[in-house]
Scaffold this active site. Structure first.
Site, mmCIF file in Angstrom:
data_model
loop_
_atom_site.group_PDB
_atom_site.id
_atom_site.type_symbol
_atom_site.label_atom_id
_atom_site.label_comp_id
_atom_site.label_asym_id
_atom_site.label_seq_id
_atom_site.Cartn_x
_atom_site.Cartn_y
_atom_site.Cartn_z
ATOM 1 N N ARG A 58 31.791 21.389 12.874
ATOM 2 C CA ARG A 58 33.012 22.072 12.400
ATOM 3 C C ARG A 58 33.979 21.286 11.555
ATOM 4 O O ARG A 58 34.395 20.383 12.059
ATOM 5 C CB ARG A 58 33.527 22.953 13.467
ATOM 6 C CG ARG A 58 34.896 23.567 13.304
ATOM 7 C CD ARG A 58 34.600 24.826 12.612
ATOM 8 N NE ARG A 58 35.485 26.096 12.247
ATOM 9 C CZ ARG A 58 35.469 26.964 11.441
ATOM 10 N NH1 ARG A 58 34.575 27.182 10.893
ATOM 11 N NH2 ARG A 58 36.617 27.551 11.423
ATOM 12 N N HIS A 87 39.713 14.881 15.344
ATOM 13 C CA HIS A 87 41.052 15.090 15.909
ATOM 14 C C HIS A 87 41.084 14.493 17.295
ATOM 15 O O HIS A 87 40.163 14.842 18.078
ATOM 16 C CB HIS A 87 41.371 16.683 15.952
ATOM 17 C CG HIS A 87 41.357 16.908 14.455
ATOM 18 N ND1 HIS A 87 42.041 16.555 13.499
ATOM 19 C CD2 HIS A 87 40.685 18.172 13.964
ATOM 20 C CE1 HIS A 87 41.885 17.348 12.147
ATOM 21 N NE2 HIS A 87 40.913 18.203 12.486
ATOM 22 N N GLU A 113 28.101 31.126 48.022
ATOM 23 C CA GLU A 113 27.991 30.150 48.949
ATOM 24 C C GLU A 113 29.018 29.497 49.141
ATOM 25 O O GLU A 113 29.330 28.167 49.788
ATOM 26 C CB GLU A 113 26.675 29.127 48.505
ATOM 27 C CG GLU A 113 25.605 29.703 48.318
ATOM 28 C CD GLU A 113 24.276 28.740 48.570
ATOM 29 O OE1 GLU A 113 24.592 27.767 49.119
ATOM 30 O OE2 GLU A 113 23.298 29.180 47.813
HETATM 31 C C1 LIG Z 1 26.724 37.367 42.031
HETATM 32 C C2 LIG Z 1 26.824 37.047 43.722
HETATM 33 C C3 LIG Z 1 25.625 36.712 44.494
HETATM 34 C C4 LIG Z 1 25.793 36.464 45.659
HETATM 35 N N1 LIG Z 1 24.706 36.227 46.586
HETATM 36 C C5 LIG Z 1 24.685 36.304 48.057
HETATM 37 C C6 LIG Z 1 23.487 36.036 48.598
HETATM 38 O O1 LIG Z 1 22.485 35.703 48.345
HETATM 39 N N2 LIG Z 1 23.709 36.395 50.036
HETATM 40 C C7 LIG Z 1 24.825 36.632 50.406
HETATM 41 O O2 LIG Z 1 25.113 36.675 51.885
HETATM 42 N N3 LIG Z 1 25.961 36.442 49.959
HETATM 43 C C8 LIG Z 1 25.939 36.451 48.555
HETATM 44 N N4 LIG Z 1 27.030 36.640 47.895
HETATM 45 C C9 LIG Z 1 28.546 36.729 48.459
HETATM 46 C C10 LIG Z 1 29.214 35.666 48.267
HETATM 47 O O3 LIG Z 1 28.890 34.341 48.836
HETATM 48 C C11 LIG Z 1 30.884 35.972 48.648
HETATM 49 O O4 LIG Z 1 31.178 36.958 47.729
HETATM 50 C C12 LIG Z 1 31.842 34.927 48.809
HETATM 51 O O5 LIG Z 1 31.688 34.477 49.918
HETATM 52 C C13 LIG Z 1 33.282 35.572 48.851
HETATM 53 O O6 LIG Z 1 33.235 36.684 49.931
HETATM 54 P P1 LIG Z 1 34.111 37.863 49.628
HETATM 55 O O7 LIG Z 1 33.482 38.242 48.014
HETATM 56 O O8 LIG Z 1 33.924 38.841 50.623
HETATM 57 O O9 LIG Z 1 35.574 37.309 49.100
HETATM 58 P P2 LIG Z 1 36.837 37.345 50.347
HETATM 59 O O10 LIG Z 1 36.291 36.671 51.510
HETATM 60 O O11 LIG Z 1 37.438 38.707 50.306
HETATM 61 O O12 LIG Z 1 37.717 36.244 49.573
HETATM 62 C C14 LIG Z 1 38.626 36.756 48.466
HETATM 63 C C15 LIG Z 1 39.549 35.777 48.051
HETATM 64 O O13 LIG Z 1 40.227 35.076 49.366
HETATM 65 C C16 LIG Z 1 40.054 33.704 49.522
HETATM 66 N N5 LIG Z 1 40.019 33.686 50.898
HETATM 67 C C17 LIG Z 1 39.673 34.068 51.748
HETATM 68 N N6 LIG Z 1 39.641 33.500 53.077
HETATM 69 C C18 LIG Z 1 40.288 32.533 52.908
HETATM 70 C C19 LIG Z 1 41.160 31.417 53.710
HETATM 71 N N7 LIG Z 1 40.752 31.307 55.034
HETATM 72 N N8 LIG Z 1 41.900 30.641 53.083
HETATM 73 C C20 LIG Z 1 42.158 30.542 51.779
HETATM 74 N N9 LIG Z 1 41.511 31.613 51.002
HETATM 75 C C21 LIG Z 1 40.902 32.300 51.483
HETATM 76 C C22 LIG Z 1 38.922 33.578 48.960
HETATM 77 O O14 LIG Z 1 38.724 32.198 48.496
HETATM 78 C C23 LIG Z 1 38.746 34.458 47.609
HETATM 79 O O15 LIG Z 1 39.442 33.804 46.778
HETATM 80 C C24 LIG Z 1 27.295 36.721 46.435
HETATM 81 C C25 LIG Z 1 28.269 37.010 45.711
HETATM 82 C C26 LIG Z 1 27.878 37.349 44.371
HETATM 83 C C27 LIG Z 1 29.240 37.745 43.655
#
Ligand SMILES: Cc1cc2nc3c(=O)[nH]c(=O)nc-3n(C[C@H](O)[C@H](O)[C@H](O)COP(=O)(O)OP(=O)(O)OC[C@H]3O[C@@H](n4cnc5c(N)ncnc54)[C@H](O)[C@@H]3O)c2cc1C
Length: 391
Positions: A268, A278, A363
């Site tokens: 580019r 740059h 995870e």
């Molecule tokens: C595309 C995708 C694939 C997935 N695949 C799988 C799978 O195959 N099997 C499975 O079991 N799960 C799976 N998951 C689930 C995934 O592991 C969870 O979404 C993730 O662990 C977060 O949980 P939650 O979405 O309920 O968020 P929450 O737990 O509600 O968290 C929301 C926010 O709060 C923060 N938070 C929560 N508790 C604390 C704390 N104590 N201290 C600081 N911050 C905190 C979190 O970091 C986050 O920013 C998948 C999710 C997605 C989106």
């Protein structure tokens, strides 16, 4: 002395995975992402080539690769497309609790199923009200004679719509918090298993993410993995073993974003010279390169510890946290290097930015990794106790 030289076998497997990613994954990745197409054809090809189920030991028909070699495969698949890579690698996540806690018969039946045919399995920990806080799960498994009866709903389950069996976590003692969780294998064809909903996602759109319900599902008592009420520990041991793979996939995304940005910056022209001339761009490219290198080294260390039979909880959280955050940062910077074109779907890097986001979430989010790291470094004497942790 630390030696980072890969063995001939590791180099061959890495080259095989790279070539597969380049030839079979990359040409389809952007179309599958756009249309949210499940990569069934790629699953079959990868299975045929022996790039799936890498951890299944020889005695159950698998290749029994070590963790470091598996990470090499996972990085290359992530480089090709991490949505397709996640679909290919999820058997490792579902299979880990079976390997750790299953009876010989259960291992033979359910791991054997993955080896005999290109089949998939899912790991079911997360629930609508139990994400980072696994102990809040509501799914129950009640013993009834020589069976357990499972009831509950799991969400965000990778490969959920396509799995032949599920590794399911459920409460066997509702009052005992994380000490009341047990793990089971639930076959997909058991009565009462339903796939409720397929999610429409920001990134990794080729991977399948579904909600699965278990309604009075009866399974043989022998499908219990490990001891009753020890499922939380099994989940944490599983994640210690699978987070290096997630870190490797994140490294693959970062490597891809870095390569696209590096090449684009040399082509580019702005202000009469390639933008790579740059210094602001050069420094961005330099930082991207450093992050990829550091993410890879942390990933290799976390896998190498496992291969030596050592505890790797701290190393795997370091690797997963750093590689995931680096993938996000490098992908955002790649979009920056592309300028306005980075925002356009015709160019490759916006997909990488969307894909990278999930690496910081599944995870265990990056915050949860920090909780694990803080506990490990601040209170090593309590390191065996559970912290908030997730799939
Ligand atoms: C595309 C995708 C694939 C997935 N695949 C799988 C799978 O195959 N099997 C499975 O079991 N799960 C799976 N998951 C689930 C995934 O592991 C969870 O979404 C993730 O662990 C977060 O949980 P939650 O979405 O309920 O968020 P929450 O737990 O509600 O968290 C929301 C926010 O709060 C923060 N938070 C929560 N508790 C604390 C704390 N104590 N201290 C600081 N911050 C905190 C979190 O970091 C986050 O920013 C998948 C999710 C997605 C989106």
């Amino acid at each position: 002395m630390v030696d980072f030289t890969l063995t001939d076998e590791q180099q061959d497997i890495r080259a095989l995975a790279h070539e597969f990613a380049e030839r079979e994954i990359r040409p389809k990745a952007w179309d599958y992402d756009r249309d949210s197409t499940f990569p069934r054809d790629v699953v079959e090809q990868a299975w045929e080539l022996g790039l799936m189920n890498s951890h299944v030991p020889g005695e159950y028909g698998g290749p029994g690769l070590d963790y470091l070699t598996s990470c090499l495969i996972e990085e290359e698949l992530g480089w090709g497309c991490s949505g397709i890579g996640t679909s290919l690698m999820c058997n490792g996540l579902a299979g880990a609790p079976v390997l750790l806690g299953g009876s010989d018969e259960v291992k033979r039946r359910y791991l054997g199923m993955l080896i005999e045919e290109p089949r998939l399995a899912s790991f079911c920990l997360t629930e609508p009200d139990a994400g980072s806080d696994v102990s809040a799960m509501r799914t129950t498994a009640v013993r009834s004679g020589d069976k357990y009866v499972v009831n509950g709903t799991k969400c965000f389950i990778t490969n959920g719509s396509h799995a032949s069996w599920y590794a399911v976590y459920a409460k066997t003692d509702r009052e005992a918090g994380h000490r009341g969780i047990s793990a089971f294998v639930v076959p997909r064809d058991a009565d009462g298993v339903t796939v409720d909903k397929k999610e429409d996602k920001l990134g990794q759109r080729a991977s399948d993410t579904a909600m699965i319900s278990f309604n009075d599902v009866e399974i043989p008592a022998g499908n219990l993995l490990g001891d009753e009420n020890k499922g939380f520990k099994l989940a944490m041991m599983t994640l210690d073993r699978t987070r290096p793979g997630v870190a490797a996939m994140a490294t693959g995304i970062a490597q891809a974003a870095f390569e696209y940005a590096r090449d684009y910056s040399k082509e580019r022209i702005q202000f009469g010279v390639p933008i790579a001339m740059h210094q602001a761009i050069q420094f961005m490219i330099a930082d991207m390169s450093t992050k990829v290198e550091a993410a890879r080294l942390l990933t290799w260390k976390s896998a190498a510890l496992l291969d030596r039979g050592q505890r790797n909880t701290l190393a795997s959280s370091h690797a997963k946290r750093f590689a995931a955050d680096s993938a996000m940062e490098v992908a955002v910077d790649a979009v920056r290097v592309y300028g306005g074109y980075g925002f356009i779907k015709e160019y490759p890097v916006e997909k990488l930015m969307r894909d990278a986001k999930i690496m910081q979430l599944y995870e265990g989010t990056s915050q949860i990794q920090r909780l694990v790291i803080a506990r490990e470094v601040l209170m090593p004497h309590r390191a065996e106790e559970p912290a908030a942790a997730t799939a």
